[in-house]
Scaffold this motif. Structure first.
Motif: not given
Ligand code: ZN
Ligand code: ADP
Ligand code: ZN
Length: 760
Positions: A463, A466, A468, A503, A505-506
């Motif tokens: 990503c 962020c 990831w 992503c 994660n974000c």
């Molecule tokens: Zn991310």
């Protein structure tokens, strides 16, 4: 239910076999000592079958085992058992009247069980094809056949009105005894045969194997090449008349090692003996087999992992009966019994596929050397990049060191240079300088080979917002991006998932791939060089045996093209029109966590470089790196493989690593991390305790494995080193007995890897 067994301390092969070379025949009062296929490191005692003649050691025997019946191997006989006779059970059946193996191979297998600290029953099970393990007869069963009787007077008139009968009779006279199936195949039927039988012109016989298809007449085709001086002296040194001798045939790629094998084989065949040739997993191609078939005008029996159980049984029988003069196979073929062994040859002896990485973790190369010693025949290890073990043995004078230093025929050695990627514009992993060279070679009508040891589309999905990146849920490893079908795959376990659009994660949609694998490069090169074809050769593009052969056939039509591939390209294939070889990323191998990392890197580079300019065209090799000052890489340019290897060998000596010390790994795996850690600690304590009783044993650990988690299991190691093989053996024996005698938690698995190939 209590089972009769005897736990043998010390090595049972010593008890039973060192004092007698040949098999022992039992007297009636003795106990049978049986290797039963179980993970237990024990030999089991049984009473003889009542009312049947005593069997011979090395035969199969059916015995009760718990609630089951199993087939084991009779190891020998004992005058006494440590178990009360009342508790011993009688064996159920003797399956064979003769041993499966020669006494020498039998001994070699017992040696392997001892040396690798592996259960003897499972060692034999590993060495036998499945159908032999499960009871198929050693020899094909006798069949009813029909044969023509010598013609009598008046035959012509008897069959004057029966032309079909006459035809069948002539057929049988000509071909020898045939089975009914073969008679049908030839276009006749049972009624016709009956008429001939009624007239007393044919008879049915029970034919055993000696009357089946006779072994082929081997005629060796004359070689079209005249051996050069180095080949002549290598051949003179490989003499089967002298019995055991181990030679390292250390010859640069294209120096004519295969020609030496073939002429050595010819001599052995002329002496009426059999040849066993071991090749790496990847080297056993139909072309390779054909090359031998044509030269020796005889069927070459193959043995490899892609064969069916039935095919393996037939190959095993053909080798054992002596029917097959030449057997070519991968790792496990080293266990094939041979009626008349003459020589064992291991091609590409440095190849990692010769070491089995599970169960009986044997090295086919080391086993072959031991076997050849027991059989008293020569063994030849051939390679352009010998393993450090073999090279060291040759340098120390333990092996004959036979060198072929020049390419045979018109080809000359390619020129090698480095390209510094840190100071060059790079597009998709291809530097400006390399790009110019590719253009030049293609324009001259030649082929270009690009090597990158990374299959898939890209090694990392990340990503950009962020940072990831996608890791496997079951391993400490990145998921590899694959293009077709689009997916994320772990190259260390079976895990596969879809490529996420955001992503996890974000939630950003700025996700992209990093780095390039063969698939991404293929797309790029295809655009770049169209209409020049790009051939991608990796495990994904060559599924199935045929796919690979088809690709190489296309390449060998010789049109200008770009060959792009992984390790598969490095192994023994002949691409005569390749004039430029490029190693796209030498840095992958430069910083390997394994002690063999550098050895493997220089082997790969030298092997790949060996694909350049194999015919009468001058070749060029370039290596791309971001570490152009790396001494290891630079020495490859100015020095020979042997010189590079020697300086790396010095480092190994200083750091007490193989081949200067013997290394054994105790591997521990658990799906529950805590259990694994605790068990690893216990094992270390046991080992530490035993270390006090044995000198010259070095212990390191317990350590997490470099890939600590793989396929959902947590992995730990204990390194056990010693410069003394006998001490190490004694130590390991005691360690294994102690660990096995204790409790192993249900989630934990452990194994011993003697002469571990890697620490991964
Ligand atoms: Zn991310
Ligand atoms: P290697 O196994 O060492 O890579 P090969 O045995 O495949 O090498 O030989 C490479 C090529 O050289 C083959 O085409 C082979 O026929 C040819 N060759 C081998 N020995 C000679 C020789 N003495 N004279 C001419 N050509 C040879
Ligand atoms: Zn995984």
């Amino acid at each position: 239910m209590l089972l009769a067994f005897q736990l043998l301390s010390g090595s049972f092969s010593n008890h039973l076999f060192t004092d007698t070379q040949r098999f022992v025949i039992a007297s009636s009062s003795q106990f049978l000592r049986v290797a039963v296929p179980t993970p237990l490191r024990r030999v089991f005692d049984y009473l003889p079958v009542v009312g049947v003649d005593a069997p011979v050691a090395g035969t199969r025997i059916r015995v009760p085992f718990g609630r089951r019946q199993v087939i084991g191997i009779l190891l020998g006989f004992a005058e006494s058992s440590s178990w009360p006779e009342k508790q011993l059970k009688p064996a159920l059946e003797y399956l064979d009247s003769e041993p499966l193996f020669s006494a020498e191979l039998f001994q070699a297998l017992l040696w392997a069980s001892d040396y690798y600290q592996h259960p003897v029953g499972d060692t034999f099970a590993t060495a036998l094809p499945k159908l032999i393990r499960t009871g198929s007869p050693i020899e094909p069963p006798a069949k009813i056949r029909y044969r023509a009787l010598p013609p009598e007077q008046g035959l012509a008139s008897q069959l004057a009105r029966a032309p079909r009968q006459l035809e069948l009779l002539e057929n049988l006279t000509h071909s020898g005894p045939l089975t009914m199936a073969e008679i049908r195949e030839a276009g006749f039927d049972r009624a016709l045969l009956k008429q001939l039988e009624d007239k007393g012109l044919t008879e049915a016989i029970l034919a055993d194997r000696s009357e089946e298809k006779p072994g082929p007449d081997v005629t060796v085709a004359a070689s079209s090449v005249r051996p050069n001086a180095e080949q002549i002296s290598a051949l003179a040194a490989i003499t089967h008349e002298l019995g055991f001798q181990c030679s390292l045939l250390d010859g640069v790629t294209g120096s004519g090692k295969t020609e030496v094998y073939m002429q050595a084989i010819a001599k052995v065949l002329e002496a009426g003996k059999q040849c066993l040739l071991l090749v790496p997993e990847i080297g056993l191609t139909p072309q390779n087999l054909r090359r031998f078939e044509q030269r020796f005008n005889c069927p070459v029996v193959a043995m490899h992992s892609a064969m069916t159980d039935r095919e393996r049984l037939l190959a095993w029988r053909a080798a054992r009966s002596g029917w097959a003069p030449i057997v070519i196979g991968t790792r496990s073929a080293v266990f094939l019994p041979l009626a008349n062994p003459g020589i064992i040859i291991i091609d590409e002896e440095h190849d990692a596929s010769f070491k089995q990485q599970e169960g009986l973790r044997y090295s086919a190369r080391d086993f072959a050397v031991k076997r050849a010693q027991l059989e008293n025949i020569p063994v030849v290890l051939g390679s352009a990049t010998p393993s450090f073990e073999s090279l060291n043995n040759a340098l120390a004078g333990k092996f004959q060191h036979l060198k072929l230093s020049q390419r045979a025929g018109p080809a000359s050695a390619p020129k090698i240079s480095l390209i510094d990627m840190a100071s060059e514009p790079v597009k998709e992993g291809i530097s400006e300088a390399l790009s110019v060279k590719i253009d030049k070679h293609l324009q001259q009508g030649n082929q270009v080979l690009l090597f990158i040891n990374r299959r898939g589309y890209a090694p990392v999905l990340q990503c950009n917002s962020c940072g990831w990146h996608c890791e496997c849920r079951h391993c400490n490893a990145s998921m590899t991006v694959h293009a077709s079908p689009p997916s994320l795959r772990c190259h260390h376990c079976e895990a596969r998932t879809n490529i996420p659009s955001h992503c996890p994660n974000c939630q950003s949609d700025k996700i992209s791939t990093m780095g390039a694998g063969t698939q991404k490069l293929e797309q790029f090169l295809d655009k770049q060089y169209r209409p020049v074809p790009v051939f991608r050769i990796d495990r994904d593009s060559t599924r199935g045996r045929e796919a690979f052969a088809q690709l190489t056939d296309k390449i060998n039509q010789g049109e200008p093209s770009v060959l792009l591939g992984t390790q598969m390209l490095a192994k023994g294939h002949h691409f005569p029109n390749v004039t430029l070889v490029a190693i796209l990323d030498a840095d992958i191998g430069l910083f390997s966590p394994d002690f063999r990392g550098q050895e493997q890197m220089i082997q790969t580079i030298v092997q790949v470089a060996g694909r350049a300019g194999r015919a009468n065209k001058m070749g060029e090799v370039v290596i791309q790196t971001r570490y152009a000052k790396h001494p290891g890489l630079n020495s490859l340019i100015t020095q020979s493989y042997e010189q590079c290897a020697k300086s790396l060998l010095q480092e190994r000596q200083l750091s007490h690593m193989p081949p200067f010390t013997h290394l054994c790994l105790l591997r521990i795996e658990s799906s529950v991390a805590q259990q694994g850690v605790r068990f690893a600690r216990q094992c270390f304590e046991t080992a530490f305790h035993l270390q006090q009783q044995e000198q010259q044993i070095e212990l390191i650990g317990p350590l997490p494995a470099p890939m600590e988690r793989k396929a959902g299991r947590f992995r730990f190691q204990l390194h056990i080193k010693s410069a003394s093989r006998p001490r190490l053996q004694r130590f390991l024996q005691a360690l294994v007995v102690t660990i096995e005698g204790g409790r192993t938690p249900s989630q934990v698995r452990w194994s011993l890897d003697v002469d571990a190939q890697d620490l991964l």
